[in-house]
Design a protein around this motif. Structure first.
Motif, PDB file in Angstrom:
ATOM      1  N   ALA A 105      72.255   4.489  36.496  1.00  0.00           N
ATOM      2  CA  ALA A 105      71.013   4.299  35.745  1.00  0.00           C
ATOM      3  C   ALA A 105      69.951   5.300  36.177  1.00  0.00           C
ATOM      4  CB  ALA A 105      70.495   2.878  35.937  1.00  0.00           C
ATOM      5  N   ALA A 106      69.857   5.548  37.472  1.00  0.00           N
ATOM      6  CA  ALA A 106      68.865   6.494  37.974  1.00  0.00           C
ATOM      7  C   ALA A 106      69.138   7.902  37.454  1.00  0.00           C
ATOM      8  CB  ALA A 106      68.864   6.486  39.500  1.00  0.00           C
ATOM      9  N   SER A 107      70.425   8.278  37.435  1.00  0.00           N
ATOM     10  CA  SER A 107      70.795   9.599  36.936  1.00  0.00           C
ATOM     11  C   SER A 107      70.464   9.737  35.452  1.00  0.00           C
ATOM     12  CB  SER A 107      72.294   9.827  37.161  1.00  0.00           C
ATOM     13  OG  SER A 107      72.702  11.070  36.628  1.00  0.00           O
ATOM     14  N   LEU A 108      70.810   8.715  34.667  1.00  0.00           N
ATOM     15  CA  LEU A 108      70.513   8.747  33.233  1.00  0.00           C
ATOM     16  C   LEU A 108      69.009   8.744  32.979  1.00  0.00           C
ATOM     17  CD1 LEU A 108      73.160   6.187  31.889  1.00  0.00           C
ATOM     18  CD2 LEU A 108      73.195   8.684  31.618  1.00  0.00           C
ATOM     19  N   ALA A 109      68.290   7.925  33.741  1.00  0.00           N
ATOM     20  CA  ALA A 109      66.842   7.825  33.561  1.00  0.00           C
ATOM     21  C   ALA A 109      66.159   9.157  33.832  1.00  0.00           C
ATOM     22  CB  ALA A 109      66.276   6.742  34.466  1.00  0.00           C
ATOM     23  N   ALA A 110      66.618   9.872  34.844  1.00  0.00           N
ATOM     24  CA  ALA A 110      66.013  11.166  35.172  1.00  0.00           C
ATOM     25  C   ALA A 110      66.192  12.161  34.025  1.00  0.00           C
ATOM     26  CB  ALA A 110      66.635  11.720  36.449  1.00  0.00           C
ATOM     27  N   ARG A 111      67.284  12.012  33.266  1.00  0.00           N
ATOM     28  CA  ARG A 111      67.536  12.925  32.149  1.00  0.00           C
ATOM     29  C   ARG A 111      66.856  12.490  30.865  1.00  0.00           C
ATOM     30  NH1 ARG A 111      73.049  12.713  34.043  1.00  0.00           N
ATOM     31  NH2 ARG A 111      73.749  11.666  32.141  1.00  0.00           N
ATOM     32  N   ARG A 112      66.594  11.179  30.711  1.00  0.00           N
ATOM     33  CA  ARG A 112      66.152  10.674  29.415  1.00  0.00           C
ATOM     34  C   ARG A 112      64.749  10.069  29.412  1.00  0.00           C
ATOM     35  NH1 ARG A 112      71.709   7.297  28.021  1.00  0.00           N
ATOM     36  NH2 ARG A 112      73.124   9.093  27.887  1.00  0.00           N
ATOM     37  N   ARG A 113      64.115   9.918  30.578  1.00  0.00           N
ATOM     38  CA  ARG A 113      62.810   9.240  30.624  1.00  0.00           C
ATOM     39  C   ARG A 113      61.804   9.977  29.757  1.00  0.00           C
ATOM     40  NH1 ARG A 113      61.401  13.582  31.676  1.00  0.00           N
ATOM     41  NH2 ARG A 113      60.821  14.592  33.627  1.00  0.00           N
ATOM     42  N   ASP A 115      57.450   9.796  28.240  1.00  0.00           N
ATOM     43  CA  ASP A 115      56.106   9.606  28.796  1.00  0.00           C
ATOM     44  C   ASP A 115      55.789   8.132  29.037  1.00  0.00           C
ATOM     45  OD1 ASP A 115      55.722  12.321  28.765  1.00  0.00           O
ATOM     46  OD2 ASP A 115      54.562  12.337  26.904  1.00  0.00           O
ATOM     47  N   ILE A 116      56.272   7.266  28.160  1.00  0.00           N
ATOM     48  CA  ILE A 116      56.034   5.835  28.340  1.00  0.00           C
ATOM     49  C   ILE A 116      56.755   5.322  29.574  1.00  0.00           C
ATOM     50  CG2 ILE A 116      56.434   3.545  27.337  1.00  0.00           C
ATOM     51  CD1 ILE A 116      56.053   4.795  24.591  1.00  0.00           C
ATOM     52  N   ASP A 117      57.997   5.759  29.761  1.00  0.00           N
ATOM     53  CA  ASP A 117      58.761   5.359  30.949  1.00  0.00           C
ATOM     54  C   ASP A 117      58.062   5.830  32.222  1.00  0.00           C
ATOM     55  OD1 ASP A 117      60.911   4.227  29.456  1.00  0.00           O
ATOM     56  OD2 ASP A 117      61.726   6.241  29.136  1.00  0.00           O
ATOM     57  N   ILE A 118      57.603   7.070  32.214  1.00  0.00           N
ATOM     58  CA  ILE A 118      56.947   7.630  33.399  1.00  0.00           C
ATOM     59  C   ILE A 118      55.701   6.828  33.755  1.00  0.00           C
ATOM     60  CG2 ILE A 118      55.650   9.629  34.234  1.00  0.00           C
ATOM     61  CD1 ILE A 118      57.648  11.399  32.723  1.00  0.00           C
ATOM     62  N   HIS A 147      62.966  -1.836  39.276  1.00  0.00           N
ATOM     63  CA  HIS A 147      64.375  -1.453  39.148  1.00  0.00           C
ATOM     64  C   HIS A 147      64.834  -1.561  37.694  1.00  0.00           C
ATOM     65  CE1 HIS A 147      65.365  -0.844  43.367  1.00  0.00           C
ATOM     66  NE2 HIS A 147      64.633  -1.904  43.648  1.00  0.00           N
ATOM     67  N   ARG A 148      64.355  -2.602  36.999  1.00  0.00           N
ATOM     68  CA  ARG A 148      64.710  -2.753  35.591  1.00  0.00           C
ATOM     69  C   ARG A 148      64.118  -1.618  34.763  1.00  0.00           C
ATOM     70  NH1 ARG A 148      62.968  -4.871  30.672  1.00  0.00           N
ATOM     71  NH2 ARG A 148      64.618  -5.948  29.490  1.00  0.00           N
ATOM     72  N   ALA A 149      62.924  -1.169  35.110  1.00  0.00           N
ATOM     73  CA  ALA A 149      62.267  -0.102  34.365  1.00  0.00           C
ATOM     74  C   ALA A 149      63.069   1.199  34.433  1.00  0.00           C
ATOM     75  CB  ALA A 149      60.851   0.124  34.898  1.00  0.00           C
ATOM     76  N   ILE A 150      63.768   1.396  35.538  1.00  0.00           N
ATOM     77  CA  ILE A 150      64.627   2.586  35.643  1.00  0.00           C
ATOM     78  C   ILE A 150      65.785   2.473  34.666  1.00  0.00           C
ATOM     79  CG2 ILE A 150      66.218   3.831  37.172  1.00  0.00           C
ATOM     80  CD1 ILE A 150      64.301   3.168  39.474  1.00  0.00           C
ATOM     81  N   VAL A 151      66.356   1.264  34.543  1.00  0.00           N
ATOM     82  CA  VAL A 151      67.430   1.058  33.568  1.00  0.00           C
ATOM     83  C   VAL A 151      66.895   1.224  32.149  1.00  0.00           C
ATOM     84  CG1 VAL A 151      69.224  -0.520  32.767  1.00  0.00           C
ATOM     85  CG2 VAL A 151      68.593  -0.493  35.184  1.00  0.00           C
ATOM     86  N   VAL A 152      65.686   0.717  31.893  1.00  0.00           N
ATOM     87  CA  VAL A 152      65.053   0.895  30.579  1.00  0.00           C
ATOM     88  C   VAL A 152      64.936   2.381  30.270  1.00  0.00           C
ATOM     89  CG1 VAL A 152      62.915   0.629  29.277  1.00  0.00           C
ATOM     90  CG2 VAL A 152      63.793  -1.283  30.630  1.00  0.00           C
TER      91      VAL A 152
END
Length: 223
Positions: A105-113, A115-118, A147-152
């Motif tokens: 999830a962390a790897s995917l989040a770093a690629r797809r996050r 502005d709202i996620d940040i 932790h859930r926000a990273i998955v989001v």
């Protein structure tokens, strides 16, 4: 939410409450409005609201907590079944599963996050730090939401559905470890969030993997 029609009231209110959960407006781990508040929001009677909430309890989407309120525990009936299964699992097994889930999830989040996620990650990280010494219960809830926000931020709906089914047992584990050790892990959480925000997928995965690995190492080796 809009007042419902006067036909099949319980079914309509149940569906409205379910929609609030599925949409994320009432996220997993959050407390839903009280019965008087739901009565006002839906324009129905208190008995109707009570039956609608109970239907979601039976479906495994919410649970009543004595003296505290009613909390969302899953976004679907399938998630509710998984939640019950995970509740009986060993903490080491849950951590090993989390190590795989959180790392990806962390790897995917770093690629797809986006502005709202940040903005959400930065807010939760700061709230977690500020609440840790002054409001422990709130800090634990924020920790779980972080932790859930990273998955989001991974923008994978199936991943999020599965992860949500783990949240109650994740929260229980975080609370238990924090109460026993008193460790806040501020540095580790900051490093993880910064890696995701920076868009560094390899670093995000490495930080998540190492952090969960260090927690697993505290348990005796399973044979």
């Amino acid at each position: 939410m809009q007042p419902v029609r006067r036909t099949s009231l319980i079914a309509q209110v149940t569906e409205q409450l379910r929609a609030e959960i599925r949409s994320g407006r009432w996220p997993v781990g959050s407390r839903i409005p009280t019965e008087p508040e739901l009565t006002e929001l839906t324009g129905t009677g208190r008995n109707t609201v009570r039956e609608a909430v109970q239907a979601l309890v039976h479906a495994g989407m919410v649970e009543r907590r004595q003296g505290s309120g009613t909390y969302v525990i899953s976004t679907s009936t399938l998630g509710g079944a998984l939640t019950e299964y995970f509740a009986e699992s060993q903490q080491r097994d849950i951590l090993e599963l989390r190590q795989a889930l959180d790392t990806t999830a962390a790897s995917l989040a770093a690629r797809r996050r986006d502005d709202i996620d940040i903005a959400n990650l930065e807010r939760l990280l700061e709230e977690r730090r500020s609440k840790w010494d002054s409001d422990f219960e709130a800090a634990i809830e924020i920790d779980v939401q972080l932790h859930r926000a990273i998955v989001v931020a991974s923008h994978n709906a199936v991943y999020l559905e599965f992860y949500d089914s783990l949240l109650p047992v994740i929260e229980a584990g975080i609370r238990s470890r924090s109460e026993k050790a008193g460790e806040a892990y501020h540095t580790e959480h900051t490093e993880l969030v910064r890696a995701v925000i920076d868009g560094d997928s390899e670093r995000a995965a490495r930080v998540a993997n190492c952090f969960l690995g260090s927690l697993i190492a505290e348990f005796p080796d399973a044979r």
